[in-house]
Design a protein around this motif. Structure first.
Motif, PDB file in Angstrom:
ATOM      1  N   PHE A  64      53.219  29.861  44.336  1.00 25.17           N
ATOM      2  CA  PHE A  64      52.046  29.109  45.007  1.00 25.17           C
ATOM      3  C   PHE A  64      51.068  28.919  44.294  1.00 25.17           C
ATOM      4  N   ALA A  65      50.921  29.874  43.069  1.00 25.29           N
ATOM      5  CA  ALA A  65      49.799  29.235  42.233  1.00 25.29           C
ATOM      6  C   ALA A  65      50.218  27.839  41.505  1.00 25.29           C
ATOM      7  N   VAL A  66      51.359  27.827  40.712  1.00 26.88           N
ATOM      8  CA  VAL A  66      51.875  26.562  40.348  1.00 26.88           C
ATOM      9  C   VAL A  66      51.638  25.414  41.161  1.00 26.88           C
ATOM     10  N   LEU A  67      51.785  25.506  42.315  1.00 23.87           N
ATOM     11  CA  LEU A  67      51.899  24.403  43.464  1.00 23.87           C
ATOM     12  C   LEU A  67      50.260  24.046  43.641  1.00 23.87           C
ATOM     13  N   MET A  68      49.472  24.944  43.670  1.00 22.90           N
ATOM     14  CA  MET A  68      48.237  24.734  43.881  1.00 22.90           C
ATOM     15  C   MET A  68      47.510  24.207  42.681  1.00 22.90           C
ATOM     16  N   ALA A  79      52.997  45.101  42.013  1.00 22.79           N
ATOM     17  CA  ALA A  79      53.868  44.132  41.070  1.00 22.79           C
ATOM     18  C   ALA A  79      52.488  43.624  40.272  1.00 22.79           C
ATOM     19  N   THR A  80      52.951  42.858  39.158  1.00 27.30           N
ATOM     20  CA  THR A  80      51.976  41.912  38.886  1.00 27.30           C
ATOM     21  C   THR A  80      51.684  40.859  39.534  1.00 27.30           C
ATOM     22  N   HIS A  81      50.460  40.164  39.604  1.00 26.74           N
ATOM     23  CA  HIS A  81      50.134  39.143  40.493  1.00 26.74           C
ATOM     24  C   HIS A  81      49.762  37.946  39.790  1.00 26.74           C
ATOM     25  N   ALA A  82      49.873  36.778  40.411  1.00 25.65           N
ATOM     26  CA  ALA A  82      49.197  35.436  39.758  1.00 25.65           C
ATOM     27  C   ALA A  82      48.565  34.664  40.756  1.00 25.65           C
ATOM     28  N   PHE A  90      40.795  31.210  42.707  1.00 21.42           N
ATOM     29  CA  PHE A  90      41.568  31.024  44.033  1.00 21.42           C
ATOM     30  C   PHE A  90      42.910  31.598  44.047  1.00 21.42           C
ATOM     31  N   ASP A  91      43.104  32.484  45.059  1.00 23.21           N
ATOM     32  CA  ASP A  91      44.344  33.062  45.264  1.00 23.21           C
ATOM     33  C   ASP A  91      45.083  32.622  46.478  1.00 23.21           C
ATOM     34  N   PRO A  92      45.903  31.667  46.517  1.00 26.82           N
ATOM     35  CA  PRO A  92      46.601  30.936  47.736  1.00 26.82           C
ATOM     36  C   PRO A  92      47.491  31.953  48.397  1.00 26.82           C
ATOM     37  N   GLY A 115      36.961  33.838  44.787  1.00 23.87           N
ATOM     38  CA  GLY A 115      36.375  34.773  43.940  1.00 23.87           C
ATOM     39  C   GLY A 115      37.283  35.814  43.519  1.00 23.87           C
ATOM     40  N   ASN A 116      36.555  36.543  42.843  1.00 24.98           N
ATOM     41  CA  ASN A 116      37.404  37.593  42.438  1.00 24.98           C
ATOM     42  C   ASN A 116      37.563  38.905  43.046  1.00 24.98           C
ATOM     43  N   GLN A 117      37.525  38.916  44.375  1.00 27.65           N
ATOM     44  CA  GLN A 117      37.680  40.210  45.282  1.00 27.65           C
ATOM     45  C   GLN A 117      39.048  40.619  45.166  1.00 27.65           C
TER      46      GLN A 117
END
Length: 291
Positions: A187-191, A222-225, A239-241, A247-249
């Motif tokens: 999702f991160a790479v797509l956005m 797990a690790t997150h991206a 941005f966490d899609p 934000g950093n919440q």
């Protein structure tokens, strides 16, 4: 910004083999990036077997990297990292975006554009991603830059199925778009690619996510991206899609890079017969403590 949330991150990776093998150098990115919204309190890294040498450096992105080299053979290789930190969060952040960048399209200044060349360079150009990115542009009027990015973030969270994948690598953005499913890194790479198709500067972020009890946040254990986009006046905005977070919440940054392969949490080599490899077990926990 609210007071700090005190967190402990435990990241344990165990490589298993059927017989003793030898190990090449291993690179680790476990240590969070300190900054105005994160203060590292303590850090402990235990490696078994004990490496012949362990040294630390900062890479070209200023990520903290540990490199271990080994002289002993073993049938198990264990990395056990524990860090405690103070995390300052803004649940509903407001960003002071420069007026010229508040609506899309806008042009970065010449100085910004020079510094952001790699953050705007697409790796997987595809017309399907172009069309999808432009579907968030308002018709017949000005498009708020933040509204556009918020809509894109929300669409991935609501319109795609999150699937945890243990295998290496990521899907191409067009493939994630076609599947309508993927992992956090997909999702991160797509956005990132969609934002770059609109001329925006974006970079990949690897780290951890805190999931409160009974919370529906995805990506824990797990690790997150996720990603950051550079918005003049606001800087690099998270941005966490996967979770529709802006934000950093809950997000603990460890590494930033132009592309995902530059931000691997753990990478190394070993020498032995291919069939001797038995697997990799990864355990990640993020718990809240009393400050």
């Amino acid at each position: 910004m609210s007071g700090p949330r005190c967190l402990t991150v435990r990241h344990k990776s165990t490589y298993r083999y059927s017989e003793p093998v030898s190990f090449g150098a291993h690179r680790m990115m476990f240590r969070p990036r300190s900054g105005h919204d994160l203060r590292l309190v303590s850090s402990q890294l235990c490696i078994t077997p004990t490496p012949a040498r362990l040294h630390w450096l900062h890479d070209v992105f200023d990520n903290s990297v540990a490199i271990a080299t080994f002289s002993d053979e073993a049938s198990q290789l264990l990395f056990d990292s524990t860090v405690t930190l103070e995390h300052y969060e803004a649940p509903l952040p407001e960003y002071a975006i420069e007026p010229y960048a508040a609506t899309w399209p806008f042009a970065y200044t010449n100085e910004e554009a020079t510094d952001l060349v790699n953050a705007r360079s697409r790796r997987y150009p595809d017309a399907a991603v172009d069309r999808w990115a432009r579907s968030f542009i308002a018709r017949g009027g000005n498009t708020s830059t933040m509204a556009l990015l918020r809509a894109m973030t929300t669409e991935i969270k609501d319109g795609f199925l999150y699937v945890r994948r243990e295998e290496k690598g990521v899907y191409r953005p067009a493939d994630t778009l076609c599947r309508r499913s993927g992992s956090c890194r997909d999702f991160a790479v797509l956005m990132i690619d969609a934002a770059r198709s609109l001329g925006l500067a974006a970079r990949f972020v690897s780290g951890y996510i805190f999931v409160p009890d009974h919370d529906t946040t995805q990506g824990g254990g797990a690790t997150h991206a996720w990603l950051q986009i550079f918005l003049p006046g606001a800087g690099w905005v998270d941005f966490d899609p996967t979770n529709s977070i802006i934000g950093n919440q809950h997000l603990i940054r460890v590494a930033v890079a132009w592309d995902q392969h530059q931000a691997l949490p753990l990478w190394g080599t070993w020498t032995g017969t291919p069939e001797s490899f038995r697997g990799l077990d990864v355990e990640v926990s993020v718990t809240e403590d009393r400050c």
